[in-house]
Design an enzyme around this catalytic site. Structure first.
Site, PDB file in Angstrom:
ATOM      1  N   ASP A 131      -4.544  -1.103   1.675  1.00  0.00           N
ATOM      2  CA  ASP A 131      -3.741   0.165   1.857  1.00  0.00           C
ATOM      3  C   ASP A 131      -2.132  -0.066   1.338  1.00  0.00           C
ATOM      4  O   ASP A 131      -1.640  -1.179   1.471  1.00  0.00           O
ATOM      5  CB  ASP A 131      -3.661   0.462   3.367  1.00  0.00           C
ATOM      6  N   ASP A 181       0.432   0.662   2.490  1.00  0.00           N
ATOM      7  CA  ASP A 181       1.699   0.549   3.459  1.00  0.00           C
ATOM      8  C   ASP A 181       1.896  -0.814   3.908  1.00  0.00           C
ATOM      9  O   ASP A 181       1.487  -2.061   3.452  1.00  0.00           O
ATOM     10  CB  ASP A 181       1.007   1.428   4.737  1.00  0.00           C
ATOM     11  N   ASP A 191       1.095  -2.544   6.848  1.00  0.00           N
ATOM     12  CA  ASP A 191      -0.243  -3.112   7.221  1.00  0.00           C
ATOM     13  C   ASP A 191      -0.734  -3.851   5.929  1.00  0.00           C
ATOM     14  O   ASP A 191      -1.323  -4.959   6.199  1.00  0.00           O
ATOM     15  CB  ASP A 191      -0.971  -2.300   7.989  1.00  0.00           C
ATOM     16  N   GLU A 231     -10.056  -3.096   3.170  1.00  0.00           N
ATOM     17  CA  GLU A 231      -9.530  -3.180   4.605  1.00  0.00           C
ATOM     18  C   GLU A 231     -10.712  -2.476   5.343  1.00  0.00           C
ATOM     19  O   GLU A 231     -10.576  -1.235   5.364  1.00  0.00           O
ATOM     20  CB  GLU A 231      -8.226  -2.588   4.940  1.00  0.00           C
TER      21      GLU A 231
END
Ligand code: 0R9
Length: 654
Positions: free
Chosen positions: A518, A520, A522, A445
């Site tokens: 990541d 998380d 997102d 990302e």
């Protein structure tokens, strides 16, 4: 045939009673010959001796019970998996006939259970299932069972008969009185024939549900005595609405807003062919058209499906033209009209012919015209009576048509641009090894993650490609927009294969494509978007096992100046902290960008230490539904997907 050349388990000459005394009669030799054939070549009759063949036994008996329901004499079929490994099937019909047959001098029940293909001779149904592996009859199940018992409730009496490996071991006798009518069959599959004799209720459930949809109103109750969960133990299938309910079931993951039309359901009869059809359009992208002939799924389609496709295309495009719903030169093709269509076509034919290598296609040529005629008339009437539905279906097809045109233009442009795959994107940090088998591409990302990833990687075989922000939602955007998107273009170039329909696996530059996002929500969202892209434009990449997800840790846990440990969830962190005791420092990584190169290598990139999940979509149909649903505008189901999706990936190298 003498006693000596019978297989040992079929030697009943030593046993007492009528069966033994009849063993050498001409009639019984005939029986033995037939059943011996079944036992020697079971696959010829039931397809295989694996799990699928085993369950085929149940379907054969259930089919007989359903015939009785369809003849209007029964309403219910009970299928029970018993703790002793046997399976029983009961119906509440007239009961299998038990009277003595003149020619054979024996009860009909005995003749049916011991004679191969007796079904054809007695069958009262107009709709045969000859050909293929279907309708082989109860005698085949008997022959392949170490024990088979039948109880018939008829004329106020209970009739009982027992067979072992297809041979009568207890001739029919009356064992009691009863007020009910029906037939109860119970069998223990022969362990010497089958690779496994363990029935699975989850396997049976699928077919029984399907049968309940195909035979509206039939109540089928499946009981698994081995199941302790009360809710799982008994399952009841009954669909008053027949195919309408089948379509609703198939489209259950589409919300009301995602359904373009209601379920449209109709039937008709031409000559001796009965045709039943149900259709619904959704905003999904695939067409899903399934066919059945005499309750048998035709996995390779056939004439009924040809008729359906022709009729739907013709009716919708003619309707669009007549109602002035398409502009100027706009032409709706079959693909446009059928995009997002879920349809079931079930036909009943007196003499079905199944064709193709695996007999998976209906071959009767007359059926195409019959189905086309029924749909032609009924669908047209429906649209004229429901103009708002008609307009929505046409608008959906017109949108598909425009998207297809745009995609074609975009592809032409791409082709002219002298090969997307030859020039590598500037932001790719490539590896030095040129053998794709050794190479890995990490998609990360943005630039903040690219930094540590570049520092961490083994530059010989690991390449890094940063993807900025959220890549386009390709499900919504349509191919022309997708190909204009910078991120997507660099992804395609780096991978090297181009996209469907020009996808070429041989040009794959890395055998492992690893999504390292990541830990998380997102990150999970970006991964979902990437997955959607791969699924739609490079499905072969997934099918050939080249797509992976790297699991990177969410927490670092360290006691004093000791060696840090990394965990993936808050629960794991809590457990670890409790184990370590006091003076423990925990850090939550906000993203890969916060990890140093060593940490990233040790936890997520080192082939010896990392956890990779291989994306392995086994049920494509299901996955497509999930994707289509998730790429819609609603957030809640998307979140649910992210958790569900984890179950669809297989743990590879830990
Ligand atoms: C438990 C599974 N059920 C069955 O196998 C089953 C077969 C069957 C049946 C008839 C009724 N119920 C049945 N259950 C039946 C009865 C009569 C006529 N046709 C069918 C009748 O009473 O006149 N049969 C299936 C084949 C045959 N019966 C037979 F005709 F070959 F005997």
């Amino acid at each position: 045939m003498t006693k000596d050349n019978l297989p040992p388990e079929e030697d009943v000459s030593e046993s007492d009673g009528a069966a033994a005394s009849k063993t050498y009669s001409a009639e019984n030799i005939q029986v033995l010959k037939g059943l011996e054939g079944v036992r020697h070549r079971p696959a010829m009759y039931i397809g295989s001796t694996s799990e699928s063949g085993l369950h085929h036994l149940v379907y054969e008996i259930v089919d007989n019970a359903i015939d009785e329901v369809m003849a209007g004499h029964a309403t219910r079929v009970n299928v029970t998996l018993h703790t002793d490994g046997s399976c029983s099937v009961e119906d509440n019909g007239r009961g299998i006939p038990v009277d003595i047959m003149k020619e054979e001098g024996r009860p009909a029940l005995e003749v049916i259970l011991t004679t191969l293909h007796a079904g054809g001779k007695f069958d009262s149904s107009n709709y045969k299932v000859s050909g293929g592996l279907h309708g082989v009859g109860s005698s085949v199940v008997c022959a392949l069972s170490s024990l088979f018992t039948a109880e018939v409730y008829r004329n106020g009496q209970v009739h009982y008969v027992e067979l072992e490996r297809g041979l009568l071991s207890k001739p029919m006798e009356i064992t009691g009185k009863t007020k009910k009518n029906g037939s109860l069959v119970r069998f223990w599959p022969d362990q010497s024939i089958f690779e496994t004799v363990e029935f699975k209720s989850t396997v049976l459930e699928e077919r029984l549900r399907e049968l309940s949809f195909l035979n509206a109103g039939t109540e089928i109750i499946l009981t698994d005595e081995d199941e302790d969960e009360p809710e799982e133990r008994v399952k009841r299938f009954k669909a008053k609405g027949g195919l309408s309910e089948f379509i609703k079931y198939l489209n259950r993951s589409f919300t009301a807003a995602q359904q373009i039309s209601p379920v449209i359901h109709f039937s008709g009869e031409i000559d001796d062919t009965k045709v039943e059809i149900a259709l619904q359009w959704t905003n999904g992208f695939k067409e899903r058209i399934n066919g059945y002939a005499n309750n048998i799924f035709t996995k390779d389609g056939g004439t009924h499906i040809v008729g359906l496709k022709k009729a739907v295309t013709r009716v919708i495009s003619t309707y669009a033209k007549n109602k002035d719903l398409v502009k100027g030169k706009e032409q709706l093709t079959g693909d446009d009209v059928r995009e997002g269509l879920t349809a079931i076509c079930s036909v009943w034919i007196t003499e079905p012919q199944f064709e193709g290598q695996t007999k998976g296609a209906l071959g009767n040529s007359e059926v195409a015209g019959q189905v086309e005629k029924v749909i032609g008339e009924e669908l047209n009437t429906y649209l004229n009576e429901n103009p708002s539905v008609g307009r929505k279906i046409v608008e959906r097809a017109a949108a598909a048509s425009r998207a297809r045109e745009a995609a074609k233009r975009a592809r032409d442009i791409e082709r002219k641009k002298a090969g997307l795959s030859s020039s590598l994107p500037g932001k790719l940090t490539d590896c030095s090894d040129r053998n794709p088998e050794n190479c890995e591409l990490f998609i990360v990302e943005g630039d903040s993650a690219a930094g540590p990833a570049k520092g961490a990687r083994n530059r010989n075989f690991q390449a890094i490609l940063p993807i900025r922000g959220k890549i386009l939602n390709v499900e919504k955007a349509g191919i022309h927009k997708v190909l204009q998107n910078e991120e997507v273009r660099s992804l395609i170039s780096a991978i090297g294969t181009n996209i469907v329909p020009n996808f070429n696996l041989e040009k794959l530059r890395y055998h492992k494509i690893v999504m390292l996002t990541d830990a998380d929500v997102d990150g999970a969202h970006i991964r979902t978007l990437l997955m959607t892209f791969f699924f739609n434009f490079m499905p072969e990449l997934i099918e050939n096992g080249h797509l992976y997800i790297a699991q990177n840790p969410l927490f670092r846990v360290r006691k004093g100046k000791g060696k840090p440990q990394y965990v993936f969830t808050a629960e794991e962190r809590d457990v670890l902290v409790a184990e370590m005791g006091g003076n423990v420092e925990t850090t939550r990584f906000k993203g890969l960008g916060e990890m140093n190169a060593d940490e990233l290598w040790n936890t997520s990139m080192d082939p010896e230490a990392r956890t990779l999940f291989q994306v392995n979509i086994e049920d494509r149909l299901h996955a497509e539904q999930v994707f289509e649903r998730l790429m819609g505008s609603e957030v809640q189901p998307r979140k649910k997907f992210i958790t569900e999706y984890a179950r669809e990936v297989k743990n590879l190298d830990i």
